[in-house]
Scaffold this motif. Sequence first.
Motif, PDB file in Angstrom:
ATOM      1  N   ILE A   1      -7.320 -24.749 -12.887  1.00  0.00           N
ATOM      2  CA  ILE A   1      -7.840 -24.677 -14.250  1.00  0.00           C
ATOM      3  C   ILE A   1      -8.323 -23.254 -14.539  1.00  0.00           C
ATOM      4  O   ILE A   1      -8.056 -22.700 -15.611  1.00  0.00           O
ATOM      5  CB  ILE A   1      -8.962 -25.710 -14.458  1.00  0.00           C
ATOM      6  N   LEU A   2      -8.994 -22.660 -13.587  1.00  0.00           N
ATOM      7  CA  LEU A   2      -9.460 -21.285 -13.737  1.00  0.00           C
ATOM      8  C   LEU A   2      -8.273 -20.318 -13.857  1.00  0.00           C
ATOM      9  O   LEU A   2      -8.244 -19.463 -14.751  1.00  0.00           O
ATOM     10  CB  LEU A   2     -10.351 -20.894 -12.555  1.00  0.00           C
ATOM     11  N   VAL A   3      -7.311 -20.452 -12.973  1.00  0.00           N
ATOM     12  CA  VAL A   3      -6.140 -19.561 -12.997  1.00  0.00           C
ATOM     13  C   VAL A   3      -5.372 -19.739 -14.309  1.00  0.00           C
ATOM     14  O   VAL A   3      -4.963 -18.762 -14.936  1.00  0.00           O
ATOM     15  CB  VAL A   3      -5.231 -19.827 -11.775  1.00  0.00           C
ATOM     16  N   TYR A   4      -5.191 -20.977 -14.731  1.00  0.00           N
ATOM     17  CA  TYR A   4      -4.473 -21.236 -15.979  1.00  0.00           C
ATOM     18  C   TYR A   4      -5.203 -20.609 -17.163  1.00  0.00           C
ATOM     19  O   TYR A   4      -4.584 -19.966 -18.017  1.00  0.00           O
ATOM     20  CB  TYR A   4      -4.319 -22.744 -16.206  1.00  0.00           C
ATOM     21  N   ALA A   5      -6.520 -20.781 -17.218  1.00  0.00           N
ATOM     22  CA  ALA A   5      -7.301 -20.232 -18.329  1.00  0.00           C
ATOM     23  C   ALA A   5      -7.209 -18.707 -18.371  1.00  0.00           C
ATOM     24  O   ALA A   5      -7.189 -18.109 -19.449  1.00  0.00           O
ATOM     25  CB  ALA A   5      -8.751 -20.673 -18.216  1.00  0.00           C
ATOM     26  N   MET A   6      -7.158 -18.074 -17.218  1.00  0.00           N
ATOM     27  CA  MET A   6      -7.076 -16.611 -17.176  1.00  0.00           C
ATOM     28  C   MET A   6      -5.690 -16.098 -17.551  1.00  0.00           C
ATOM     29  O   MET A   6      -5.561 -15.065 -18.200  1.00  0.00           O
ATOM     30  CB  MET A   6      -7.439 -16.096 -15.783  1.00  0.00           C
ATOM     31  N   LEU A   7      -4.641 -16.820 -17.131  1.00  0.00           N
ATOM     32  CA  LEU A   7      -3.296 -16.264 -17.236  1.00  0.00           C
ATOM     33  C   LEU A   7      -2.471 -16.757 -18.412  1.00  0.00           C
ATOM     34  O   LEU A   7      -1.485 -16.122 -18.778  1.00  0.00           O
ATOM     35  CB  LEU A   7      -2.518 -16.539 -15.947  1.00  0.00           C
ATOM     36  N   ARG A   8      -2.831 -17.887 -18.988  1.00  0.00           N
ATOM     37  CA  ARG A   8      -1.990 -18.439 -20.047  1.00  0.00           C
ATOM     38  C   ARG A   8      -1.869 -17.500 -21.242  1.00  0.00           C
ATOM     39  O   ARG A   8      -0.857 -17.435 -21.905  1.00  0.00           O
ATOM     40  CB  ARG A   8      -2.522 -19.813 -20.485  1.00  0.00           C
ATOM     41  N   HIS A   9      -2.923 -16.750 -21.545  1.00  0.00           N
ATOM     42  CA  HIS A   9      -2.896 -15.850 -22.694  1.00  0.00           C
ATOM     43  C   HIS A   9      -2.880 -14.382 -22.253  1.00  0.00           C
ATOM     44  O   HIS A   9      -3.507 -13.529 -22.861  1.00  0.00           O
ATOM     45  CB  HIS A   9      -4.083 -16.142 -23.606  1.00  0.00           C
ATOM     46  N   HIS A  10      -2.144 -14.124 -21.184  1.00  0.00           N
ATOM     47  CA  HIS A  10      -1.945 -12.771 -20.675  1.00  0.00           C
ATOM     48  C   HIS A  10      -1.215 -11.943 -21.744  1.00  0.00           C
ATOM     49  O   HIS A  10      -0.424 -12.498 -22.516  1.00  0.00           O
ATOM     50  CB  HIS A  10      -1.104 -12.863 -19.389  1.00  0.00           C
ATOM     51  N   PRO A  11      -1.479 -10.647 -21.826  1.00  0.00           N
ATOM     52  CA  PRO A  11      -0.776  -9.819 -22.827  1.00  0.00           C
ATOM     53  C   PRO A  11       0.745  -9.875 -22.717  1.00  0.00           C
ATOM     54  O   PRO A  11       1.445  -9.723 -23.714  1.00  0.00           O
ATOM     55  CB  PRO A  11      -1.287  -8.406 -22.545  1.00  0.00           C
ATOM     56  N   ASN A  12       1.251 -10.088 -21.522  1.00  0.00           N
ATOM     57  CA  ASN A  12       2.698 -10.250 -21.362  1.00  0.00           C
ATOM     58  C   ASN A  12       3.010 -11.738 -21.525  1.00  0.00           C
ATOM     59  O   ASN A  12       2.607 -12.557 -20.710  1.00  0.00           O
ATOM     60  CB  ASN A  12       3.140  -9.754 -19.984  1.00  0.00           C
ATOM     61  N   PRO A  13       3.740 -12.120 -22.558  1.00  0.00           N
ATOM     62  CA  PRO A  13       3.984 -13.545 -22.820  1.00  0.00           C
ATOM     63  C   PRO A  13       4.774 -14.255 -21.709  1.00  0.00           C
ATOM     64  O   PRO A  13       4.654 -15.468 -21.552  1.00  0.00           O
ATOM     65  CB  PRO A  13       4.748 -13.555 -24.142  1.00  0.00           C
ATOM     66  N   ARG A  14       5.541 -13.519 -20.933  1.00  0.00           N
ATOM     67  CA  ARG A  14       6.301 -14.146 -19.848  1.00  0.00           C
ATOM     68  C   ARG A  14       5.365 -14.665 -18.750  1.00  0.00           C
ATOM     69  O   ARG A  14       5.648 -15.667 -18.108  1.00  0.00           O
ATOM     70  CB  ARG A  14       7.308 -13.160 -19.253  1.00  0.00           C
ATOM     71  N   VAL A  15       4.252 -13.988 -18.523  1.00  0.00           N
ATOM     72  CA  VAL A  15       3.261 -14.452 -17.545  1.00  0.00           C
ATOM     73  C   VAL A  15       2.713 -15.802 -17.994  1.00  0.00           C
ATOM     74  O   VAL A  15       2.621 -16.745 -17.208  1.00  0.00           O
ATOM     75  CB  VAL A  15       2.126 -13.422 -17.363  1.00  0.00           C
ATOM     76  N   GLY A  16       2.365 -15.913 -19.269  1.00  0.00           N
ATOM     77  CA  GLY A  16       1.873 -17.183 -19.798  1.00  0.00           C
ATOM     78  C   GLY A  16       2.910 -18.279 -19.716  1.00  0.00           C
ATOM     79  O   GLY A  16       2.590 -19.432 -19.402  1.00  0.00           O
ATOM     80  N   TYR A  17       4.154 -17.934 -19.968  1.00  0.00           N
ATOM     81  CA  TYR A  17       5.241 -18.915 -19.892  1.00  0.00           C
ATOM     82  C   TYR A  17       5.385 -19.476 -18.481  1.00  0.00           C
ATOM     83  O   TYR A  17       5.438 -20.697 -18.291  1.00  0.00           O
ATOM     84  CB  TYR A  17       6.550 -18.248 -20.341  1.00  0.00           C
TER      85      TYR A  17
END
Length: 125
Positions: free
Chosen positions: A43-59
Motif C-alpha cells: 500500500i505504501l509503495v503503491y501510494a508513492m509510485l502510482r502518481h510518479h512523474p513518469n506515467p509508465r512507472v504508474g502503469y
Amino acid sequence: MSTETQSISAESSRKTARLFYYGNMLAGLLPVPFFALWFGGSILVYAMLRHHPNPRVGYYTQLGAYNYYALAGAYVVILTFAPGDFFVNWWWAVWIFSALALVPFAVKQILKINRETWHDIKIEK
C-alpha cells in the motif's frame, strides 16, 4: 520569473517501475507470513509510485497491484470458509499457489520493463 527544472533519469524510472514486482516476488517466494506483511508495504509503495512523474512507472505499478490484490482478495474469500486447522496442514499449498500466481507474472513484467525504451523526464519544481 525563473522556473527550476528537475530531471528524472530513464534508469531511475526503470528501477522504480520494477519495485512493486520485487515485493510481489518476495511475497510469493518467502513463507506465508510475508504475504500478509507485503500487504501493508505494498500500500505504501503503491501510494508513492502510482502518481510518479513518469506515467509508465504508474502503469507498471498498477499492473503489479492488480495481480497481488486480486490474489489477496481471493485468499480472503477462500480462507474465510477454510477449516480451523487449514494452515496447520495446508500452509505449503497456499505458499506454492502464491508463488505460482505471483512470480511468473512478476518476472515477465520485469523483463518487459527492461526491454522498454525509457526517457529522461523533466519536471518543474
